[in-house]
Write a protein that holds these residues in place. Structure first.
Motif, mmCIF file in Angstrom:
data_model
loop_
_atom_site.group_PDB
_atom_site.id
_atom_site.type_symbol
_atom_site.label_atom_id
_atom_site.label_comp_id
_atom_site.label_asym_id
_atom_site.label_seq_id
_atom_site.Cartn_x
_atom_site.Cartn_y
_atom_site.Cartn_z
ATOM 1 N N ARG A 32 -9.399 -2.213 5.905
ATOM 2 C CA ARG A 32 -9.568 -2.222 4.459
ATOM 3 C C ARG A 32 -8.635 -0.963 4.036
ATOM 4 N NH1 ARG A 32 -14.686 -1.305 4.688
ATOM 5 N NH2 ARG A 32 -15.161 -3.419 4.434
ATOM 6 N N LEU A 33 -8.690 0.139 5.023
ATOM 7 C CA LEU A 33 -7.714 1.138 4.633
ATOM 8 C C LEU A 33 -6.191 0.642 4.398
ATOM 9 C CD1 LEU A 33 -9.531 4.099 6.529
ATOM 10 C CD2 LEU A 33 -9.491 3.792 3.813
ATOM 11 N N GLU A 34 -5.779 0.070 5.274
ATOM 12 C CA GLU A 34 -4.382 -0.286 5.334
ATOM 13 C C GLU A 34 -4.061 -1.272 4.303
ATOM 14 O OE1 GLU A 34 -1.817 0.344 7.614
ATOM 15 O OE2 GLU A 34 -2.972 1.762 8.664
ATOM 16 N N LEU A 35 -4.905 -2.301 3.996
ATOM 17 C CA LEU A 35 -4.764 -3.102 2.878
ATOM 18 C C LEU A 35 -4.622 -2.415 1.474
ATOM 19 C CD1 LEU A 35 -6.938 -6.188 3.846
ATOM 20 C CD2 LEU A 35 -4.643 -5.936 3.918
ATOM 21 N N THR A 36 -5.736 -1.486 1.329
ATOM 22 C CA THR A 36 -5.639 -0.469 0.108
ATOM 23 C C THR A 36 -4.348 0.400 -0.053
ATOM 24 O OG1 THR A 36 -7.963 -0.332 0.239
ATOM 25 C CG2 THR A 36 -7.000 1.312 -0.898
ATOM 26 N N GLU A 37 -3.894 0.671 0.948
ATOM 27 C CA GLU A 37 -2.621 1.567 0.874
ATOM 28 C C GLU A 37 -1.518 0.521 0.547
ATOM 29 O OE1 GLU A 37 0.360 3.535 4.255
ATOM 30 O OE2 GLU A 37 -1.648 3.916 4.461
ATOM 31 N N ALA A 38 -1.569 -0.579 0.998
ATOM 32 C CA ALA A 38 -0.409 -1.903 0.690
ATOM 33 C C ALA A 38 -0.340 -2.062 -0.749
ATOM 34 C CB ALA A 38 -0.639 -2.875 1.536
ATOM 35 N N MET A 39 -1.789 -2.059 -1.211
ATOM 36 C CA MET A 39 -1.940 -2.581 -2.788
ATOM 37 C C MET A 39 -1.302 -1.233 -3.684
ATOM 38 S SD MET A 39 -5.438 -4.116 -2.673
ATOM 39 C CE MET A 39 -6.008 -3.546 -4.503
ATOM 40 N N GLN A 40 -1.655 0.136 -2.852
ATOM 41 C CA GLN A 40 -1.126 1.211 -3.894
ATOM 42 C C GLN A 40 0.117 1.448 -3.793
ATOM 43 O OE1 GLN A 40 -3.824 4.254 -2.184
ATOM 44 N NE2 GLN A 40 -5.396 3.731 -3.313
ATOM 45 N N ALA A 41 0.921 1.021 -2.696
ATOM 46 C CA ALA A 41 2.339 1.204 -2.385
ATOM 47 C C ALA A 41 3.034 0.107 -3.375
ATOM 48 C CB ALA A 41 2.675 0.943 -1.032
ATOM 49 N N GLY A 42 2.368 -1.079 -3.717
ATOM 50 C CA GLY A 42 2.998 -2.229 -4.600
ATOM 51 C C GLY A 42 2.851 -1.859 -6.023
ATOM 52 N N GLU A 43 2.100 -0.979 -6.324
ATOM 53 C CA GLU A 43 1.901 -0.579 -7.854
ATOM 54 C C GLU A 43 3.231 -0.463 -8.413
ATOM 55 O OE1 GLU A 43 -0.612 -0.657 -10.160
ATOM 56 O OE2 GLU A 43 -1.895 -1.417 -8.365
ATOM 57 N N GLY A 44 3.354 -1.145 -9.593
ATOM 58 C CA GLY A 44 4.817 -0.989 -10.376
ATOM 59 C C GLY A 44 6.028 -1.560 -9.723
ATOM 60 N N GLU A 45 5.672 -2.464 -8.422
ATOM 61 C CA GLU A 45 7.007 -3.274 -8.062
ATOM 62 C C GLU A 45 7.024 -4.611 -8.651
ATOM 63 O OE1 GLU A 45 9.002 -2.395 -5.403
ATOM 64 O OE2 GLU A 45 8.002 -0.397 -5.004
ATOM 65 N N GLU A 46 8.283 -5.049 -8.644
ATOM 66 C CA GLU A 46 8.384 -6.251 -9.527
ATOM 67 C C GLU A 46 7.872 -7.629 -8.941
ATOM 68 O OE1 GLU A 46 12.179 -8.474 -11.719
ATOM 69 O OE2 GLU A 46 12.079 -6.577 -11.793
ATOM 70 N N LEU A 47 8.218 -7.204 -7.545
ATOM 71 C CA LEU A 47 7.808 -8.545 -6.720
ATOM 72 C C LEU A 47 6.440 -8.096 -5.969
ATOM 73 C CD1 LEU A 47 8.277 -11.090 -5.284
ATOM 74 C CD2 LEU A 47 9.326 -10.026 -3.459
ATOM 75 N N ARG A 48 5.438 -8.908 -6.360
ATOM 76 C CA ARG A 48 3.863 -8.631 -5.750
ATOM 77 C C ARG A 48 3.512 -9.754 -5.091
ATOM 78 N NH1 ARG A 48 1.046 -4.489 -9.264
ATOM 79 N NH2 ARG A 48 -0.450 -4.862 -7.490
#
Length: 100
Positions: A13-29
């Motif tokens: 859960r922590l790893e997936l949350t970190e990946a979601m936060q890292a993707g904020e503002g990215e054009e490709l999601r």
């Protein structure tokens, strides 16, 4: 090495949350679909009035046994959702070394 199943899911859960936060503002999601995890677990049952069954995720050699505990293979399919939000969460982020 063994870790409790609940701890493994907490870390996932922590790893997936970190990946979601890292993707904020990215054009490709990427939309996060079901997460499939296949594990080898040792089942430990305690005796007594407050008896519990605990699942330990283990690494195995060729034996297929950990101490005197028998092991089982289980597959979990987790379907992540954000509390209070419809649909699936999206993730994105740079690839890490060794990831794939």
């Amino acid at each position: 090495m063994a870790v409790e199943l609940a701890e493994l899911i907490r870390q996932l859960r922590l790893e997936l949350t970190e990946a979601m936060q890292a993707g904020e503002g990215e054009e490709l999601r990427f939309e996060l679909g079901p997460v499939e995890v296949e594990l080898t677990v040792a089942v430990d049952k305690e005796a007594g009035s407050d008896a519990k069954v605990r699942f330990w995720v283990v690494e195995l050699g060729a034996e297929g046994k950990v101490g005197s505990q028998a092991t089982q293979r289980i597959a979990l399919t987790l379907d992540p959702r954000l509390r209070g939000q419809p649909g699936r969460p999206v993730i994105s982020g740079p690839e890490r070394t060794g990831e794939r």
